[in-house]
Write a protein that holds these residues in place. Structure first.
Motif, PDB file in Angstrom:
ATOM      1  N   ASP A   1       0.829  -1.212   0.000  1.00 12.98           N
ATOM      2  CA  ASP A   1       0.000   0.000   0.000  1.00 12.98           C
ATOM      3  C   ASP A   1       0.862   1.260   0.000  1.00 12.98           C
ATOM      4  O   ASP A   1       0.566   2.238  -0.687  1.00 12.98           O
ATOM      5  N   ASP A   2       1.965   1.233   0.774  1.00 17.34           N
ATOM      6  CA  ASP A   2       2.864   2.389   0.813  1.00 17.34           C
ATOM      7  C   ASP A   2       3.508   2.619  -0.555  1.00 17.34           C
ATOM      8  O   ASP A   2       3.657   3.758  -1.005  1.00 17.34           O
ATOM      9  N   VAL A   3       3.891   1.525  -1.213  1.00 16.93           N
ATOM     10  CA  VAL A   3       4.543   1.641  -2.514  1.00 16.93           C
ATOM     11  C   VAL A   3       3.567   2.181  -3.553  1.00 16.93           C
ATOM     12  O   VAL A   3       3.917   3.045  -4.370  1.00 16.93           O
ATOM     13  N   ARG A   4       2.339   1.701  -3.530  1.00 22.55           N
ATOM     14  CA  ARG A   4       1.342   2.193  -4.487  1.00 22.55           C
ATOM     15  C   ARG A   4       1.132   3.699  -4.314  1.00 22.55           C
ATOM     16  O   ARG A   4       0.996   4.451  -5.292  1.00 22.55           O
ATOM     17  N   THR A   5       1.125   4.153  -3.077  1.00 22.03           N
ATOM     18  CA  THR A   5       0.951   5.583  -2.804  1.00 22.03           C
ATOM     19  C   THR A   5       2.169   6.389  -3.259  1.00 22.03           C
ATOM     20  O   THR A   5       2.035   7.501  -3.775  1.00 22.03           O
ATOM     21  N   ALA A   6       3.359   5.800  -3.091  1.00 22.02           N
ATOM     22  CA  ALA A   6       4.589   6.529  -3.420  1.00 22.02           C
ATOM     23  C   ALA A   6       4.806   6.671  -4.926  1.00 22.02           C
ATOM     24  O   ALA A   6       5.469   7.611  -5.366  1.00 22.02           O
ATOM     25  N   PHE A   7       4.243   5.739  -5.722  1.00 16.60           N
ATOM     26  CA  PHE A   7       4.466   5.757  -7.168  1.00 16.60           C
ATOM     27  C   PHE A   7       3.133   5.667  -7.911  1.00 16.60           C
ATOM     28  O   PHE A   7       2.874   4.711  -8.637  1.00 16.60           O
ATOM     29  N   PRO A   8       2.270   6.682  -7.725  1.00 17.84           N
ATOM     30  CA  PRO A   8       0.909   6.579  -8.293  1.00 17.84           C
ATOM     31  C   PRO A   8       0.861   6.640  -9.813  1.00 17.84           C
ATOM     32  O   PRO A   8      -0.113   6.213 -10.409  1.00 17.84           O
ATOM     33  N   GLU A   9       1.904   7.160 -10.456  1.00 13.64           N
ATOM     34  CA  GLU A   9       1.891   7.345 -11.907  1.00 13.64           C
ATOM     35  C   GLU A   9       2.666   6.270 -12.660  1.00 13.64           C
ATOM     36  O   GLU A   9       2.836   6.370 -13.875  1.00 13.64           O
ATOM     37  N   SER A  10       3.147   5.255 -11.956  1.00 13.90           N
ATOM     38  CA  SER A  10       4.014   4.259 -12.597  1.00 13.90           C
ATOM     39  C   SER A  10       3.232   2.991 -12.940  1.00 13.90           C
ATOM     40  O   SER A  10       2.854   2.238 -12.052  1.00 13.90           O
ATOM     41  N   PRO A  11       3.011   2.705 -14.226  1.00 16.97           N
ATOM     42  CA  PRO A  11       2.335   1.459 -14.607  1.00 16.97           C
ATOM     43  C   PRO A  11       3.116   0.221 -14.186  1.00 16.97           C
ATOM     44  O   PRO A  11       2.520  -0.791 -13.795  1.00 16.97           O
TER      45      PRO A  11
END
Length: 274
Positions: free
Chosen positions: A230-240
């Motif tokens: 969840d932390d990683v998804r928040t940190a890189f919201p624009e990365s497919p």
């Protein structure tokens, strides 16, 4: 027209495409479907309901479509489907699915299976996958696209291997390997990212950097992997690419994840990416 050597046995009911070459001493079962422009060199056995895609080439002593090596299989109708333009080298074995499970083993297009490698029952193999010599995978394994597996490696049943991953020679992989991951050792551990594979696939440098930092966050051991996701998804919201990685982590699985050793962290220098 197809060319069939007189010493080969083609059982009644087998479907043979156009432009097929079948060399000496092959045995093609009655339920086999052979696509166009397939080449079977010699001494090849194709058993049961097995489909071999157009343009594939099979080398001597390969056995395709054998019954699953699974005591739960009761002899029901199951299948093996192999995609187009696959190269299947000497002594390769691939088994059909199990009647109490998926019931089908599937292999994608443009795959290469080097000598004496094995695909077990109910597996799903993606496109552009390479098995080096003597690679062994257990039942129900899922291999993503563009995966390379080094010689003599073994993969435990039900393990998932994400796309563009690399598994080193003689590795014993008993845990899920994330997309772009590189597993090495016996038992295999996560030794970094498959940077070479990502470059070859045309991935942009910023995305490679995003994945590098995302993997460091995922496996820093301060929280469980799924909580860190969840932390990683928040940190890189624009990365497919990162979103793809997190989707893999978030999917329900029967196996743990392949992680770095307890006494080390993943280190990927900028020079590895440049």
């Amino acid at each position: 027209m197809s060319s069939i050597h007189p010493t080969s046995i083609i059982e009644q009911g087998a479907e043979i495409g156009e432009g097929v070459t079948i060399g000496p001493f092959c045995h093609i079962g009655s339920q086999a479907v052979i696509g166009d422009n397939v080449s079977l060199l010699s001494h090849i056995v194709i058993m049961g309901p097995t489909t071999l895609g157009d343009g594939s080439k099979v080398y001597p002593n390969a056995v395709l479509g054998g019954e699953p090596q699974n005591t739960k299989h009761k002899g029901g109708h199951t299948t093996l489907v192999i995609g187009k333009n696959c190269v299947i080298r000497e002594g390769v074995t691939m088994h059909r699915g199990t009647d109490g499970s998926r019931g089908i083993t599937t292999v994608g297009d443009n795959c290469m299976f080097l000598a004496y490698s094995h695909v077990a029952h109910d597996c799903i193999i993606g496109d552009n996958v390479t098995f080096s010599n003597n690679v062994m995978i257990g039942g129900h394994v899922t291999i993503g696209n563009n995966v390379i597996i080094g010689g003599g490696a073994g993969i435990h049943q039900f393990v998932r291997v994400g796309h563009h991953a690399f598994i080193g020679g003689l590795a014993a992989l008993a845990s899920d390997l994330v997309p772009y991951g590189m597993a090495i050792g016996n038992h295999a551990y996560l030794g970094g990212l498959n940077i070479i594979g990502m470059k070859r696939s045309g991935m942009a440098r910023p995305e490679i950097h995003n994945l590098r930092h995302a993997v460091r966050m995922l496996f820093d051991r301060s929280k469980s992997i799924k909580n860190r996701a969840d932390d990683v998804r928040t940190a890189f919201p624009e990365s497919p690419a990162v979103a793809d990685l997190i989707d893999f982590i978030s999917t329900d699985t029967k196996r743990a994840f392949c992680t770095p050793p307890l006494d080390s962290a993943i280190e990927i220098s900028d020079s590895d990416v440049s």
